[in-house]
Design an enzyme around this catalytic site. Structure first.
Site, PDB file in Angstrom:
ATOM      1  N   GLY A  91       0.770  -1.247   0.000  1.00  0.00           N
ATOM      2  CA  GLY A  91       0.000   0.000   0.000  1.00  0.00           C
ATOM      3  C   GLY A  91       0.799   1.294   0.000  1.00  0.00           C
ATOM      4  O   GLY A  91       1.706   1.501  -0.821  1.00  0.00           O
ATOM      5  N   ARG A 132       6.862  -6.630   8.517  1.00  0.00           N
ATOM      6  CA  ARG A 132       7.039  -7.975   9.091  1.00  0.00           C
ATOM      7  C   ARG A 132       7.292  -9.015   8.018  1.00  0.00           C
ATOM      8  O   ARG A 132       7.867 -10.052   8.286  1.00  0.00           O
ATOM      9  CB  ARG A 132       5.791  -8.383   9.891  1.00  0.00           C
ATOM     10  CG  ARG A 132       5.579  -7.606  11.168  1.00  0.00           C
ATOM     11  CD  ARG A 132       4.200  -7.817  11.711  1.00  0.00           C
ATOM     12  NE  ARG A 132       3.195  -7.390  10.730  1.00  0.00           N
ATOM     13  CZ  ARG A 132       1.888  -7.471  10.904  1.00  0.00           C
ATOM     14  NH1 ARG A 132       1.408  -7.982  12.015  1.00  0.00           N
ATOM     15  NH2 ARG A 132       1.058  -7.050   9.964  1.00  0.00           N
ATOM     16  N   TYR A 155     -10.503   1.990  16.042  1.00  0.00           N
ATOM     17  CA  TYR A 155      -9.628   2.446  14.943  1.00  0.00           C
ATOM     18  C   TYR A 155      -9.589   3.976  14.971  1.00  0.00           C
ATOM     19  O   TYR A 155      -8.504   4.578  14.914  1.00  0.00           O
ATOM     20  CB  TYR A 155     -10.105   1.944  13.577  1.00  0.00           C
ATOM     21  CG  TYR A 155      -9.217   2.465  12.456  1.00  0.00           C
ATOM     22  CD1 TYR A 155      -7.886   2.066  12.358  1.00  0.00           C
ATOM     23  CD2 TYR A 155      -9.698   3.394  11.523  1.00  0.00           C
ATOM     24  CE1 TYR A 155      -7.050   2.563  11.358  1.00  0.00           C
ATOM     25  CE2 TYR A 155      -8.866   3.895  10.522  1.00  0.00           C
ATOM     26  CZ  TYR A 155      -7.546   3.478  10.445  1.00  0.00           C
ATOM     27  OH  TYR A 155      -6.713   3.979   9.457  1.00  0.00           O
ATOM     28  N   LYS A 173      -6.360   6.624  15.729  1.00  0.00           N
ATOM     29  CA  LYS A 173      -5.906   7.686  14.815  1.00  0.00           C
ATOM     30  C   LYS A 173      -6.075   9.078  15.442  1.00  0.00           C
ATOM     31  O   LYS A 173      -5.311   9.998  15.118  1.00  0.00           O
ATOM     32  CB  LYS A 173      -6.627   7.570  13.477  1.00  0.00           C
ATOM     33  CG  LYS A 173      -6.206   6.323  12.680  1.00  0.00           C
ATOM     34  CD  LYS A 173      -4.699   6.309  12.365  1.00  0.00           C
ATOM     35  CE  LYS A 173      -4.283   5.173  11.460  1.00  0.00           C
ATOM     36  NZ  LYS A 173      -2.848   5.198  11.120  1.00  0.00           N
ATOM     37  N   PRO A 190      -5.409  10.745   5.327  1.00  0.00           N
ATOM     38  CA  PRO A 190      -6.182  10.399   4.122  1.00  0.00           C
ATOM     39  C   PRO A 190      -7.580   9.867   4.430  1.00  0.00           C
ATOM     40  O   PRO A 190      -7.824   9.275   5.474  1.00  0.00           O
ATOM     41  CB  PRO A 190      -5.346   9.279   3.464  1.00  0.00           C
ATOM     42  CG  PRO A 190      -4.063   9.193   4.228  1.00  0.00           C
ATOM     43  CD  PRO A 190      -4.352   9.756   5.582  1.00  0.00           C
TER      44      PRO A 190
HETATM   45  P1  NDP Z   1      -1.836  -1.824   3.867  1.00  0.00           P
HETATM   46  O1  NDP Z   1      -2.563  -2.903   4.606  1.00  0.00           O
HETATM   47  O2  NDP Z   1      -1.789  -1.894   2.394  1.00  0.00           O
HETATM   48  O3  NDP Z   1      -0.346  -1.699   4.434  1.00  0.00           O
HETATM   49  C1  NDP Z   1      -0.116  -1.678   5.829  1.00  0.00           C
HETATM   50  C2  NDP Z   1       1.374  -1.798   6.103  1.00  0.00           C
HETATM   51  O4  NDP Z   1       1.564  -1.754   7.522  1.00  0.00           O
HETATM   52  C3  NDP Z   1       1.959  -3.100   5.615  1.00  0.00           C
HETATM   53  O5  NDP Z   1       3.188  -2.841   4.988  1.00  0.00           O
HETATM   54  C4  NDP Z   1       2.182  -3.907   6.889  1.00  0.00           C
HETATM   55  O6  NDP Z   1       3.354  -4.697   6.740  1.00  0.00           O
HETATM   56  C5  NDP Z   1       2.430  -2.792   7.919  1.00  0.00           C
HETATM   57  N1  NDP Z   1       2.123  -3.269   9.261  1.00  0.00           N
HETATM   58  C6  NDP Z   1       0.911  -3.590   9.771  1.00  0.00           C
HETATM   59  N2  NDP Z   1       1.046  -4.045  11.021  1.00  0.00           N
HETATM   60  C7  NDP Z   1       2.378  -4.010  11.309  1.00  0.00           C
HETATM   61  C8  NDP Z   1       3.148  -4.374  12.438  1.00  0.00           C
HETATM   62  N3  NDP Z   1       2.591  -4.861  13.550  1.00  0.00           N
HETATM   63  N4  NDP Z   1       4.492  -4.218  12.388  1.00  0.00           N
HETATM   64  C9  NDP Z   1       5.073  -3.740  11.273  1.00  0.00           C
HETATM   65  N5  NDP Z   1       4.410  -3.366  10.170  1.00  0.00           N
HETATM   66  C10 NDP Z   1       3.068  -3.519  10.187  1.00  0.00           C
HETATM   67  O7  NDP Z   1      -2.530  -0.466   4.343  1.00  0.00           O
HETATM   68  P2  NDP Z   1      -2.319   1.066   3.898  1.00  0.00           P
HETATM   69  O8  NDP Z   1      -1.133   1.210   3.051  1.00  0.00           O
HETATM   70  O9  NDP Z   1      -3.610   1.558   3.399  1.00  0.00           O
HETATM   71  O10 NDP Z   1      -2.104   1.731   5.324  1.00  0.00           O
HETATM   72  C11 NDP Z   1      -0.930   2.448   5.682  1.00  0.00           C
HETATM   73  C12 NDP Z   1      -1.292   3.468   6.756  1.00  0.00           C
HETATM   74  O11 NDP Z   1      -2.219   4.416   6.229  1.00  0.00           O
HETATM   75  C13 NDP Z   1      -1.952   2.872   7.999  1.00  0.00           C
HETATM   76  O12 NDP Z   1      -1.425   3.530   9.134  1.00  0.00           O
HETATM   77  C14 NDP Z   1      -3.427   3.208   7.807  1.00  0.00           C
HETATM   78  O13 NDP Z   1      -4.112   3.300   9.027  1.00  0.00           O
HETATM   79  C15 NDP Z   1      -3.307   4.551   7.123  1.00  0.00           C
HETATM   80  N6  NDP Z   1      -4.490   4.964   6.363  1.00  0.00           N
HETATM   81  C16 NDP Z   1      -5.000   4.163   5.367  1.00  0.00           C
HETATM   82  C17 NDP Z   1      -6.130   4.561   4.672  1.00  0.00           C
HETATM   83  C18 NDP Z   1      -6.781   3.715   3.638  1.00  0.00           C
HETATM   84  O14 NDP Z   1      -7.951   3.979   3.295  1.00  0.00           O
HETATM   85  N7  NDP Z   1      -6.098   2.715   3.072  1.00  0.00           N
HETATM   86  C19 NDP Z   1      -6.752   5.869   4.950  1.00  0.00           C
HETATM   87  C20 NDP Z   1      -6.142   6.605   6.015  1.00  0.00           C
HETATM   88  C21 NDP Z   1      -5.040   6.179   6.669  1.00  0.00           C
HETATM   89  P3  NDP Z   1       3.527  -6.201   7.244  1.00  0.00           P
HETATM   90  O15 NDP Z   1       2.174  -6.849   7.216  1.00  0.00           O
HETATM   91  O16 NDP Z   1       4.510  -6.794   6.285  1.00  0.00           O
HETATM   92  O17 NDP Z   1       4.096  -6.061   8.605  1.00  0.00           O
HETATM   93  C1  8X3 Z   2      -8.861   4.675   6.747  1.00  0.00           C
HETATM   94  C2  8X3 Z   2      -9.995   5.504   6.282  1.00  0.00           C
HETATM   95  O1  8X3 Z   2     -12.466   5.959   6.591  1.00  0.00           O
HETATM   96  O2  8X3 Z   2     -11.794   3.636   6.357  1.00  0.00           O
HETATM   97  O3  8X3 Z   2      -8.165   5.307   7.755  1.00  0.00           O
HETATM   98  O4  8X3 Z   2     -11.351   4.831   8.378  1.00  0.00           O
HETATM   99  S1  8X3 Z   2     -11.467   4.960   6.953  1.00  0.00           S
END
Ligand code: NDP
Ligand code: 8X3
Length: 253
Positions: free
Chosen positions: A13, A34, A153, A157, A183
């Protein structure tokens, strides 16, 4: 060694897109997550394509010892971290308070809040020593406005938002920039993780509108990270055009 960015959650992501974006501008990268195989694949791909150096760090941000050990064992040249993107995070479940799983709550708080604190606490002394740095924390629109069944959640945040603001104040004296990126819906593995592998529920989350892409967020983070030294974007909320808050979407019929 040229500019170094440490990106957590680089295996998927937004974090992976950030790695690609910063690599294309020839930053050297410390990529964390991880899933070690994904880290190794990304390292090989970026080193080959961009001619940069990539240092993979495999740890669980929830594990305080793993985090501190990984950062303190970095070779000296890799300790000059210019940019930290605190991106690792997740949502688990979308259930009403009374039905939600306490285990899910614990994992979200341990990852999104404790994990971000541990990584920052390990990296900030290095930035203080280098007398510069930029910390970019991934919050969410869910950290600005709660929504039904978002309970913990959203709380995690909101905590990221508060930590970001207080870090900015406390680190002002060291010239360290702190930026919060918040975002709305971004189509990544986020919903697959949230709905525990239920692809149908995950894809329904993006039905009827064009969500942001991971690269939209990476472009935004890169923009914040490459402003002149005297400029800091403190707080940035970004949504797709069809979203105007956690609840308000204009969906195609
Ligand atoms: P993804 O699930 O695509 O990626 C999440 C990443 O976080 C992975 O690389 C995963 O790596 C890592 N991760 C999760 N848990 C752990 C852990 N315990 N230790 C180390 N690494 C960890 O999600 P996004 O890219 O969408 O999310 C990235 C960030 O953006 C998050 O903080 C999310 O809350 C935030 N966000 C996302 C939104 C969305 O709509 N997608 C909107 C707003 C914010 P691995 O599993 O290899 O450890
Ligand atoms: C991720 C966006 O709206 O699904 O942080 O919580 S929402």
């Amino acid at each position: 060694m040229s500019t170094i960015a440490l990106i957590t959650g680089a295996t998927a992501g937004i974090g992976k897109a950030c790695a690609e974006k910063f690599a294309s501008a020839k930053y050297n990268l410390i990529i964390a997550g991880r899933r070690s195989e994904r880290l190794q694949d990304l390292k090989s791909a970026l080193e080959k394509k961009e001619g940069i150096k990539v240092y993979p760090l495999c740890f669980d941000v929830q594990n305080r010892n793993e985090v501190f050990e990984a950062i303190s064992n970095l070779p000296a040249a890799w300790k000059h971290i210019d940019i930290l993107v605190n991106n690792a995070g997740l949502a688990l479940g979308r259930d009403s308070f009374e039905n939600a799983s306490i285990d899910d709550w614990d994992t979200m708080m341990h990852t999104n809040v404790d994990g971000l604190l541990y990584v920052s606490k390990a990296v900030v002394p290095l930035m203080i020593e280098n007398k510069k740095g930029h910390i970019i924390n991934l919050g969410s629109i869910a950290g600005k406005e709660v929504y039904e069944n978002g309970n913990v959640y959203c709380a995690s945040k909101f905590a990221v938002d508060a930590i970001t603001k207080s870090m900015r104040i406390d680190l002002l004296k060291y010239g360290i920039k702190v930026t919060g990126i918040h975002p709305g819906a971004v189509e990544t593995e986020f919903s697959i993780v949230r709905f525990k592998g239920d692809d149908e529920k995950a894809s329904a989350a993006y039905k009827g509108f064009t969500p942001l892409t991971a690269m939209d967020i990476a472009d935004t983070i890169f923009y914040c990270a490459t402003l002149p030294p005297h400029v800091c974007i403190n707080d940035l909320v970004i949504t797709c055009v069809q979203q105007a808050g956690t609840y308000y979407f204009y969906k195609n019929s």
